[in-house]
Design an enzyme around this catalytic site. Structure first.
Site, mmCIF file in Angstrom:
data_model
loop_
_atom_site.group_PDB
_atom_site.id
_atom_site.type_symbol
_atom_site.label_atom_id
_atom_site.label_comp_id
_atom_site.label_asym_id
_atom_site.label_seq_id
_atom_site.Cartn_x
_atom_site.Cartn_y
_atom_site.Cartn_z
ATOM 1 N N GLU A 43 0.841 -1.198 0.000
ATOM 2 C CA GLU A 43 0.000 0.000 0.000
ATOM 3 C C GLU A 43 0.879 1.251 0.000
ATOM 4 O O GLU A 43 1.872 1.331 0.717
ATOM 5 C CB GLU A 43 -0.890 -0.013 1.248
ATOM 6 C CG GLU A 43 -1.785 1.195 1.408
ATOM 7 C CD GLU A 43 -2.585 1.171 2.702
ATOM 8 O OE1 GLU A 43 -3.638 1.831 2.752
ATOM 9 O OE2 GLU A 43 -2.148 0.492 3.669
ATOM 10 N N LYS A 109 -9.873 2.357 -2.216
ATOM 11 C CA LYS A 109 -10.036 1.753 -0.892
ATOM 12 C C LYS A 109 -11.400 2.104 -0.295
ATOM 13 O O LYS A 109 -11.756 3.278 -0.173
ATOM 14 C CB LYS A 109 -8.909 2.238 0.017
ATOM 15 C CG LYS A 109 -8.834 1.550 1.378
ATOM 16 C CD LYS A 109 -7.623 2.077 2.141
ATOM 17 C CE LYS A 109 -7.434 1.397 3.485
ATOM 18 N NZ LYS A 109 -6.258 1.948 4.197
ATOM 19 N N CYS A 143 -5.436 -3.036 2.706
ATOM 20 C CA CYS A 143 -5.138 -2.972 4.137
ATOM 21 C C CYS A 143 -6.367 -3.103 5.045
ATOM 22 O O CYS A 143 -6.832 -4.212 5.307
ATOM 23 C CB CYS A 143 -4.370 -1.679 4.431
ATOM 24 S SG CYS A 143 -3.397 -1.736 5.967
#
Length: 259
Positions: A43, A109, A143
């Site tokens: 990331e 995300k 994540c």
């Protein structure tokens, strides 16, 4: 394709230094000695996990995107990872799936990490993405998405591989080591998590722990603590055998997300 060859790079990242990170990545990737289908980076691989969007964001045609295009072309494979993108006055923690011909797929995300103020700086995504590579269906996540199993649920066997790129701190590494195998077992898919190592500019320490877990829960690859470039293969037979012998996906609860 029955086998997919994947290269993961568990990188040390230089804080908010795009030039230095891209230079280091180019140097490290030059150690690849075999044909690979996919290179996966962590990331925010070009800056580290920073909220300094004014300094670190790039446009969709910026320096890092060009680097990804050149790298994908050089190694004749897909290059994947996330970076900060500014578009129409908004900032996104955006996963890029860069094909060797320069075309790409993006995933923004969904779950922004409020404990670090990510939700105050970034705009969340609202669309799950499935990409295809040599007949393999791959679902990219970033994540914090790992903590939300509904978002990644493998309804209808939609994917073969669930992929997380991350900046996951050492102090919560036990959660990382538990949740990735859980996602693999419950979704009967390979799950790959690619983390970073070292300290960032906020003195947060990352201990890596990048891994690949099979659909049955076996460890294909696991590496804690150190920078690591590693190539391994995954096999479709492992998915077919697991789903045939343990046909749990057919009993999955059906639902639709309201987003």
């Amino acid at each position: 394709m029955d086998a997919l060859k994947i290269t993961t790079f568990q990188a040390y990242l230089f804080w908010e230094n795009i030039d230095k990170n891209l230079s280091n990545l180019s140097l490290r990737l030059s150690a690849i000695r075999e044909k690979t289908d996919l290179i996966i980076l962590p990331e925010m691989f070009n800056t580290g996990f920073t909220m300094n969007v004014e300094k670190c964001a790039e446009k969709p045609d910026g320096q890092t995107m060009h680097w990804m295009m050149e790298t994908a072309h050089k190694y004749s494979c897909v290059v994947a990872g996330s970076l900060i993108i500014e578009e129409d006055g908004k900032y996104y923690n955006r996963f890029i799936w860069m094909n060797q011909d320069g075309s790409y797929v993006k995933y923004d995300k969904r779950h922004l990490f409020g404990m670090a103020g990510e939700n105050e700086k970034f705009t969340p995504g609202n669309k799950r993405v499935i990409v295809e590579l040599h007949g393999w269906k791959i679902c990219p996540m970033i994540c914090y998405d790992l903590r939300f199993p509904v978002w990644s649920r493998n309804l209808g066997g939609a994917y073969d591989v669930l992929l997380y790129v991350a900046s996951w701190p050492d102090r919560r590494s036990a959660h990382w080591r538990s949740l990735i195998p859980a996602r693999a077992i419950e979704n009967q898919a390979f799950v790959i998590g690619v983390n970073r190592v070292g300290h960032d500019g906020n003195e947060v320490y990352y201990s890596g722990g990048s891994m690949c877990i099979s659909p049955i829960g076996d460890v294909v690859y696991y590496k804690p603590e150190y920078e690591d470039l590693y190539t391994f293969s995954i096999y479709r037979k492992d998915i077919e055998d697991t789903r045939a012998s343990l046909p749990f996906l057919k009993d999955i609860d059906d639902f639709k997300l309201d987003i």
